[in-house]
Design a protein around this motif. Structure first.
Motif, short mmCIF file in Angstrom:
data_model
loop_
_atom_site.label_atom_id
_atom_site.label_comp_id
_atom_site.label_asym_id
_atom_site.label_seq_id
_atom_site.Cartn_x
_atom_site.Cartn_y
_atom_site.Cartn_z
N GLU A 313 -9.07 -7.00 7.81
CA GLU A 313 -8.64 -7.02 6.42
C GLU A 313 -9.35 -6.00 5.56
OE1 GLU A 313 -6.00 -8.84 6.19
OE2 GLU A 313 -6.46 -9.38 8.25
N SER A 316 -6.18 -1.75 5.07
CA SER A 316 -4.83 -2.24 4.77
C SER A 316 -3.80 -1.14 4.99
CB SER A 316 -4.75 -2.73 3.32
OG SER A 316 -5.68 -3.76 3.06
N ASP A 595 -0.53 -10.33 6.15
CA ASP A 595 -1.57 -10.17 5.14
C ASP A 595 -1.72 -11.44 4.30
OD1 ASP A 595 -1.99 -7.62 6.03
OD2 ASP A 595 -0.81 -6.65 4.44
#
Length: 828
Positions: A313, A316, A595
């Motif tokens: 994470e 991106s 996400d």
């Protein structure tokens, strides 16, 4: 009458010196002066008793006082860092007002939201996350699973989700991590024409992207990055005041940018957020059949390199672009493409210089002499403080591993072999393949052995890195020594530059390795492989690494290997999940939902909703299955907190029965094992005393257990590691490995921690065999060392060691310091 107190100045004095004690990494207390830091270190940390640190591979000899020593002429002890005094990321409240010193920022208000919304329960969330993000189950299989679920007894015909559309709509309703996609199209004014670069005439290009500000907000607010983010630039100093560079915010560029920004009073107390962009072509076409289609990724430069490399994470997917290539020139300097490394007139490029050349020369002169396409300035030319030529980061993967090593050095070696072994060329290559194959290279944690040699078509970055670890001994004897020295110098350069942090001494060693490499590369010119000289952009790029490290920190946090690994989750797998009809929209949607699930999970972890295993409420019981020895990967990252190196035995012995030392000695071919243990016990009780008659040595109490495996866990942030830099490898001592031949691994054993590198180590085999040692250059007897996998000896084991040649077949062997980056820094 009392003496009046001296007037205390009211001027605010910021804390400039922060503790970075290696034992208590959570300390990080700040002080106004270096003297205050010294007092704190002596009072709090100096009493720590830790395992003696081994001499550094590149020791630092200070030449004078550094810039961060302060104005009191006091040299701080130990490691410390200095925060930027103006753009220091001062915490604020919800209204933007500065918080009192030491106050924690307010937490987001989540009281009005149902805990697991939009999911009905934790179980519903974990099921959705498992099905969609972890298992990547196709829609048709989700429907089938729900049908089976509904038919099970006790379900009353009601599955957790009615079908895949119900599951998808629930995921889509997650508000956390939401970032909509948008797009635009553009067309060259010369579309349909001829002449010049082909990309000018290929019609319309579509750009699909997220709002980058939304993505950066998501990254900076991600609770999973707590304690792994910089809110202001730092100047970091190690022992003896050595300047050290690691994360991007420790680089000189971030500090210099904040110096410029601090001239505006409105920026005081602000947080500087540099943006890292990376792109690399995928092998899967997700657009309209254009093989030159590139995903573009974004990362906040404040996030530590370890998180960027270990945590998905922190990087991106920003969008999809089409990128033309301009080859043959250096994008950072003006060195001519025909003599990149020997152009005395070369200077660093910048936008102003490029514009000046455009105003002075015709188009053909611009391209032939300067590598500039007329009338095209980078879009960053109008940005303040954004010189794109300076901001191009070093790329370990394409410039060093794939570029210099695989595409050039390996190719040159094969050209030499073909030239000098005309009739036996095939046989020579076959023998080299044998040397790097399973037949010769012993197994080692995380080391690939090429079962079919190196003759396969599609090379990946991991293939090239794996070949580097075993290539030198594979070609030894077939190429001149100077060619081996050139490869060895290049390998040293590669392994130094791959470190997670680099000090001034490391940069000096980097320069020396590059100088040796350039000197010994003359062998390729002398042998006619590059008779006209070597002028290759990827090799020339090595000259810019020293400056780039000082500007941007360690290159391993900026390599395109990070975005290549991201391709798998962001492009390749989503593409395979699509029905191949308008697949772009499906790929984008899968990324958006992934996400959201990842951010939802991070928020739940931060709120304490996922702090224990998911166990049915009506079936809570004590689980003892954790005592079983789990399957241990040969080498992998470890998410535990940073600790000193430790080796732990397997949870269960093998065989699972008590045996005497005499029986164990017979099993390993050393009946003298009981006497060796007695001698060892005497030496532990009487260090420095000569061993007396064996009858006077203490006897070990029989019976006991023996173990066939152990795990070494150590701090190795330059290798595959968790966010805290921890890495673990397995050690085996098995008479039958996976129902096959015996496997008795070798290990590094502490000999004398005051001696540098290999001089202070033993190399031992976990079978009790007497060993001779040989470092990669000079044969060196290490003495006899008999040992088995027992707690009394294991405290001296540092980690596994890789030997190129089999002990059973050779009387001596090569210790492979290139087996991984941690071994390179240990066994020099």
């Amino acid at each position: 009458m009392a003496t009046p107190r001296a007037t205390i100045p009211l001027k605010y004095q910021p804390r400039r010196y922060y503790c970075t004690d290696t034992v208590n990494s959570d300390c990080q207390k700040g002080f106004i002066s270096a003297a205050g830091l010294n007092h704190h270190y002596n009072a709090v940390h100096k009493h720590h008793t830790t395992r003696p640190s081994r001499p550094q591979q590149h020791p630092w000899q200070p030449t004078g006082q550094h810039d961060g020593s302060g104005d009191d002429n006091t040299e701080p002890q130990g490691a410390y860092y200095v925060k930027h005094p103006v753009l220091d990321g001062t915490p604020v409240d919800l209204n933007g007002d500065d918080l009192p010193e030491g106050a924690s920022p307010p937490k987001p208000n989540t009281s009005s939201k149902r805990a697991w919304h939009p999911f009905e329960s934790r179980a519903h969330f974990e099921l959705a996350d498992f099905i969609f993000r972890q298992n990547e189950m196709p829609g048709a299989q989700i429907d089938e699973l729900m049908h089976i679920w509904a038919s099970m007894p006790g379900q009353a015909g009601t599955p957790p989700y009615a079908n895949h559309e119900h599951l998808y709509s629930t995921i889509d309703a997650i508000s956390e991590g939401d970032a909509p996609w948008t797009s635009f199209s553009m067309e060259s004014v010369e579309a349909g024409g001829s002449g010049g670069p082909s990309w000018k005439h290929n019609g319309t290009y579509e750009v699909v992207f997220h709002d980058p500000q939304i993505l950066l907000n998501h990254q900076l607010s991600n609770p999973g990055f707590k304690n792994h983010i910089d809110y202001s630039p730092r100047l970091v100093f190690g022992e003896k005041g050595q300047h050290v560079w690691s994360d991007l915010m420790t680089g000189n560029w971030a500090w210099n940018q904040c110096n410029e920004l601090s001239k505006d009073p409105d920026n005081h107390g602000a947080m500087f957020v540099p943006i890292i962009l990376g792109s690399d072509k995928t092998t899967v076409s997700v657009a309209t059949g254009n093989n030159e289609y590139y995903p573009l990724y974004i990362s906040a430069g404040n996030v530590h390199n370890g998180m960027r490399r270990a945590h998905g994470e922190a990087v991106s997917l920003l969008g999809f672009l089409s990128i033309p290539k301009i080859q043959g020139w250096c994008p950072k300097c003006t060195a001519h493409r025909t003599h990149l490394d020997h152009d005395p007139n070369a200077i660093l490029r910048n936008h102003e210089y490029t514009q000046l050349l455009m105003d002075s020369f015709a188009s053909h002169v611009l391209w032939q002499k300067y590598g500039i396409v007329d009338d095209i300035l980078p879009f960053t030319a109008s940005f303040p403080r954004a010189n794109i030529h300076e901001l191009i980061a070093p790329d370990i993967l394409h410039q060093i591993i794939k570029g210099t090593f695989k595409d050039h050095l390996v190719s040159w070696v094969e050209t030499y072999l073909k030239k000098h072994y005309k009739n036996d060329f095939a046989a020579v290559l076959a023998d080299i393949d044998r040397r790097i194959s399973i037949a010769v290279v012993p197994p080692f944690p995380g080391l690939r052995r090429f079962s079919q040699g190196r003759g396969f078509k599609q090379w990946t970055g991991n293939d090239s890195k794996a070949l580097m670890k075993v290539y030198l001994p594979a070609i030894a004897g077939y190429v001149p020594n100077e060619m081996l020295q050139a490869l060895s110098a290049f390998m040293d350069f590669c392994y130094i530059v791959r470190q997670s942090s680099l000090g001034e001494a490391d940069l000096e060693a980097l320069d020396k390795a590059l100088q040796r490499f350039e000197t010994h590369c003359s062998i390729f010119e002398a042998e006619g492989i590059h008779s006209d000289g070597i002028s290759i952009p990827r090799i020339h790029a090595l000259q810019h690494y020293h400056e780039a490290i000082e500007l941007f920190g360690a290159p391993n946090g900026l390599s395109t290997s990070i975005v290549e690994s991201k391709h798998i989750h962001a492009v390749k797998r989503p593409y395979r999940r699509s029905n191949k009809n308008e697949e772009m929209a499906q790929v984008l949607l899968v990324n958006q939902w992934q996400d959201k699930l990842a951010r939802f999970q991070a928020e739940c972890l931060a709120e304490g909703l996922l702090d224990k295993p998911l166990i049915p409420q009506d079936n809570v019981h004590e689980d003892t299955s954790f005592q079983d020895d789990p399957y241990l990967q040969e080498a992998e990252d470890d998410d535990s907190e940073r600790v000193d190196a430790v080796v732990q035995l397997a949870h269960k012995p093998s065989p699972r029965k008590l045996r005497t030392l005499a029986e164990m000695g017979q099993d390993i071919g050393h009946p003298e094992l009981p006497d060796l243990v007695s001698i060892f016990l005497f030496q532990q009780r009487n260090p420095g005393v000569d061993v007396p008659d064996i009858s006077k040595c203490p006897k070990a109490i029989d019976p006991g257990y023996s173990f066939s495996s152990a795990v070494a866990t150590f701090y190795a942030p330059s290798d595959l590691s968790g966010a805290n830099g921890m890495h673990h490898q397995c050690i085996h001592a098995s008479p039958s490995w996976r129902n096959g031949a015996p496997r008795y691994d070798c290990v590094f054993v502490e000999k004398d921690p005051t001696l540098p590198g290999f001089q202070g180590l033993y190399v031992a085999q976990c079978s009790g065999s007497p060993l001779l040692g040989m470092n990669p250059v000079i044969t060196q007897a290490c003495g006899k060392l008999s040992m088995s996998m027992m707690n009394m000896v294991i405290i001296y084991i540092l980690r596994p060691a890789h030997l190129i040649d089999s002990l059973a077949a050779f009387g001596s062997f090569y210790v492979n310091k290139y087996s991984d980056y941690h071994a390179f820094g240990l066994a020099f």
